[in-house]
Design an enzyme around this catalytic site. Structure first.
Site, PDB file in Angstrom:
ATOM      1  N   ASP A 405       0.846  -1.188   0.000  1.00  0.00           N
ATOM      2  CA  ASP A 405       0.000   0.000   0.000  1.00  0.00           C
ATOM      3  C   ASP A 405       0.887   1.246   0.000  1.00  0.00           C
ATOM      4  OD1 ASP A 405      -2.295   1.545   0.232  1.00  0.00           O
ATOM      5  OD2 ASP A 405      -2.330   1.397   2.428  1.00  0.00           O
ATOM      6  N   GLU A 408       2.409   4.860  -4.155  1.00  0.00           N
ATOM      7  CA  GLU A 408       2.320   5.753  -5.347  1.00  0.00           C
ATOM      8  C   GLU A 408       3.637   6.469  -5.622  1.00  0.00           C
ATOM      9  OE1 GLU A 408       0.006   5.525  -2.887  1.00  0.00           O
ATOM     10  OE2 GLU A 408      -1.190   4.213  -4.147  1.00  0.00           O
ATOM     11  N   ASP A 483      -9.001   3.914  -1.790  1.00  0.00           N
ATOM     12  CA  ASP A 483      -9.879   4.414  -0.723  1.00  0.00           C
ATOM     13  C   ASP A 483     -11.168   5.028  -1.251  1.00  0.00           C
ATOM     14  OD1 ASP A 483      -7.896   3.547   0.907  1.00  0.00           O
ATOM     15  OD2 ASP A 483      -7.053   5.539   1.300  1.00  0.00           O
TER      16      ASP A 483
END
Ligand code: GLC
Length: 799
Positions: A405, A408, A483
């Protein structure tokens, strides 16, 4: 004119007339008067690669996206010239390069235009960074539509949109948020029943305009790097997508448990809470295969550590969960806490594995653990080290899957929510700044994770899930859409995004079922599960601060309905597993949006609610509250309503009942759908019999069934079984033939055939061409079932 808005615009530059070209094996190189070089490489009969160098010198040829083993080679290549053009002809299409300005056009073999340069290649010099902003524009045909681009949360058909790729942590994003977690610079155009694909393999920030700025122009450009793109011709979308997936690679088969139902929350802790949740699943007979540990299992959010107060003996816990049929999946983030008493931090520091700013300091940023440094996953040595860190978690403790997670990469409380652009990266020896490495960072993290989990879980198969990714990342990992929010709009988005990911080579995808932020009503939760069980990845996840999201939280009715759908997913596992096999083998998307299923039918070009799950099941989620039914489009052909076996003819919109316990599901006529009995988790039961639901059709239809040991690698030694059921229906007869390849023999010995929609009463049965009494096959006239040996070759039922 495409301009780079962040900097002063200095004007675009264009190639001038061709002065010469050369043809060497598969490559044709062009050079213009002003020194622009164009290199066209013929990779397949339906795929060309085009590269442009503005000063005649190409960049190093290196790609993270392209699979080094991708199939290439062509049957035919002819290069000719006339006064105006150089003409390249393959077995599938024609490419013409204009002598005047090296603009390129692609045509089918009858000369019909597929895609033509408008201004074509042009560029703007980048004074600040060096290099160029590289740009391409194409004319768009009337009625042309566009599909693809990964996880974009916008209308499925991209016509009229302008979008860019810059991996971004977008908590609670909304419809039309532009930049999300993934960069997949691949799209497909479709007009006049001809489809083509463009893969713009450039990891800088890329931009796409689909007739947004100008009605008949599409364009794509990047903030740096090379104009380096692949043109893929169909004419079927299936040809385009499978060629793209061949190029950027296919994953290995996931273990079957990864296709089960997964339960997650931020966070389940301590151990007693985890056990309470898993026990409840078993107590309520609600199937579930995996339980997730979010960041709180760690010691102060330090990756690869455990909070010993919450989890005093993780190895014991993981093995107890495993005995109860639960696989444990644990989260690992990229940020490493700055802490000299933390081994992993110290080691990475000593070995110089952390990313640095341009002038030397470490890239420091805040994530869950507080201030962190970040490994440079674009360095192969760092990836090797990272994969080794999984030894204990996977090899010793027995965690079965890893969830990557914040890759990015996400940084909190800073403008842009990520690294500054000056951060330096190794980029596998092609050193560069974050401008070039940003979109690839998450993919390289997931790749290192994949290597580690694979190594320490061997001979079992690895399971990885990542939030950020780039084209080709499907080789290593599954993904989810990040999310989202517990709203009806997000249920709509989840449907569109997963279909889009499937059309972007990343089929193993799902959404946070129920919504990550905020809390769903029981009704929304039910509708979301009804959709989610048809997504390749099926996991409930929530942020946990708005209430619970386990299936029993919403009361009896919701529990009963959602259980029924999760049970259906478990029954359909052999069908879904076969769809995975076809994805892994041929690059076929696991969900088929209607336009992909029937591109000739223009009615499908703007549809996005309905989709085909696998090859033969049509699903249409309910995406609004308080409804008893909905209108939907049924694609051409005949379809059985799954709930009542009513046969309907498609090619039209119709109203379908859908009270809370039902969503519209239809089965393609002629389909043979394999089903397992309901299990509480994969391999709970020794399957004693496989059910085949056989849907009568006047005519022919083939259905496949792939099976293997559900895990491990024996399937690569031919220990799998691939069967094709060929159904032929006549007015008063149905013939079912079976062809099998592979050496695997499933543990069950019989098949239970259940016939649907037979227009006649079965009077006689011929088994392997010999008539047998109906009783011998335990024929049940009311249920329309019979039992046959699983190896049967041919069966005739006569009315
Ligand atoms: C991010 C993830 C989410 C996770 C949370 C805590 O927001 O997207 O899935 O639960 O971080 O780790």
């Amino acid at each position: 004119m495409i301009t780079n808005t962040e900097l002063e615009y200095k004007g675009d530059l264009y190639p001038t007339a061709l002065i010469s070209f050369e043809h060497d094996q598969d490559t044709i190189s062009f050079i213009t008067k002003n020194g622009v070089r164009l290199m066209i490489q013929v990779l397949r009969d339906n795929m060309l690669r085009l590269r442009y160098a503005t000063s005649g010198i190409f960049e190093d040829d290196f790609s993270y996206a392209v699979d080094k083993d991708h199939p290439h080679g062509f049957n035919q290549l002819k290069v000719e010239e006339n006064e105006t053009h150089v003409i390249i002809t393959t077995e599938k299409f024609i490419c013409k390069v204009a002598r005047d300005d090296i603009r390129v056009g692609m045509y089918d073999l009858n000369g019909k235009p597929i895609l033509e340069d408008e201004q074509g290649f042009h560029w703007e010099e980048s004074f600040e960074f060096g290099g160029n902003f590289v740009k391409m524009s194409k004319t768009s045909r009337d009625q042309e539509n566009f599909f693809g681009l990964g996880d974009k949360p916008t209308n499925f058909n991209l016509k009229g949109k302008r979008l860019s790729m810059w991996n971004t942590d977008q908590y609670a994003y909304g419809k039309d948020t532009n930049e999300l977690y993934k960069a997949v610079p691949f799209y497909m155009g479709l007009h006049n029943n001809m489809s083509y694909g463009i893969f713009f393999d450039n990891t800088f920030k890329t931009h796409f305009d689909f007739c947004h700025e100008r009605r008949n122009v599409t364009s794509f450009w990047a903030d740096g790097g090379e104009m380096n793109y692949y043109f893929i011709y169909g004419p079927e979308m299936n040809d385009v997508l499978t060629t793209y997936t061949d190029l950027t690679g296919k994953p290995e088969l996931p273990p079957m448990w990864a296709l089960g139902f997964h339960q997650c929350k931020w966070s389940y802790y301590p151990e007693s809470k985890v056990k309470e949740i898993t026990s409840k699943f078993r107590e309520l007979n609600f199937p579930c295969d995996a339980i997730y540990l979010d960041i709180d299992y760690m010691d102060g959010f330090r990756c690869f550590t455990w909070n010993k107060e919450y989890f005093p003996d993780p190895k014991r816990m993981v093995s107890e969960l495993e005995e109860d049929g639960f696989k444990t999946v644990a989260i690992i983030d990229p940020g490493i806490k700055i802490d000299l008493s933390y081994d992993i931090f110290k080691e990475a520091l000593e070995k110089n594995y952390f990313c640095r700013r341009a002038d030397g300091p470490y890239m420091q940023g805040k994530v869950w653990p507080g201030e962190c440094y970040f490994p440079d996953f674009t360095n192969p040595e760092v990836r090797e080290w990272w994969s080794g860190l999984y030894r204990e978690l996977i090899g010793d403790i027995g965690v079965k899957g890893v969830w990557n997670d914040m890759n990015e990469p996400a940084v909190m409380e800073v403008p842009g929510k990520t690294f500054p652009l000056d951060v330096r990266h190794d980029y596998d020896g092609h050193r560069c700044s974050h401008r070039k490495a940003h979109n690839i960072y998450g993919m390289q993290m997931a790749r290192a994770t994949y290597e580690g989990v694979k190594k320490y879980n061997f001979p079992k198969r690895p399971f990885i899930i990542t939030r950020a990714n780039y084209s080709g990342g499907q080789r290593y990992t599954s993904t989810w859409t990040g999310d989202n929010i517990a709203t009806w709009e997000h249920l709509w988005l989840a449907n569109v995004q997963i279909q889009r990911l499937c059309l972007s080579g990343m089929s193993f995808a799902g959404s946070d079922i129920g919504g990550f932020a905020e809390q769903p009503s029981g009704e929304l939760y039910t509708r979301w599960i009804q959709l989610g069980v048809f997504h390749p990845f099926c996991r409930v996840h929530s942020s946990g601060d708005h209430g619970e999201q386990e299936p029993w939280f919403f009361g009896e009715e919701v529990l009963d309905i959602t259980r029924k759908y999760v049970e259906l997913r478990y029954q359909l596992l052999p069908y879904l597993y076969t769809a995975f096999y076809q994805y892994v083998q041929e690059g076929m998307p696991i969900l088929k949006p209607l336009v992909y299923f029937d591109q000739q039918d223009v009615q499908t070009h703007y549809r996005s609610d309905e989709f085909i799950f696998g090859n033969q099941i049509l699903v249409c989620p309910v995406q609004e509250p308080n409804v008893q039914g909905r209108r939907m489009y049924i694609p051409r052909g005949k379809w059985y309503n799954f709930w009542n076996d009513k046969l309907i003819t498609g090619g039209k919109e119709m109203y379908v009942d859908a009270p809370l316990e039902t969503i519209p599901i239809f089965i393609k006529e002629g389909a043979v759908i394999p089903k397992y009995p309901v299990q509480q988790y994969v391999d709970q039961l020794d399957i004693e019999e496989l059910t085949l639901d056989v849907y009568y059709k006047l005519g022919k239809e083939n259905s496949d069934l792939y099976e293997d040991a559900h895990d491990g690698y024996e399937y690569r030694q031919n220990i799998y079984s691939l069967r094709t059921f060929k159904l032929t229906g006549k007015e008063d007869e149905i013939i079912l033939q079976q062809h099998k390849s592979g050496k695997y023999s499933a543990p069950y010995s019989t098949l239970k055939l259940k016939f649907h929609g037979l227009p006649f009463d079965i009077k006689r049965v011929f088994f392997e061409n010999e008539e047998v009494p109906l009783e011998k096959l335990q024929f049940n006239a009311e249920e329309k079932t019979m039992i046959v040996d699983k190896e049967f070759g041919e069966l005739h039922l006569v009315g």
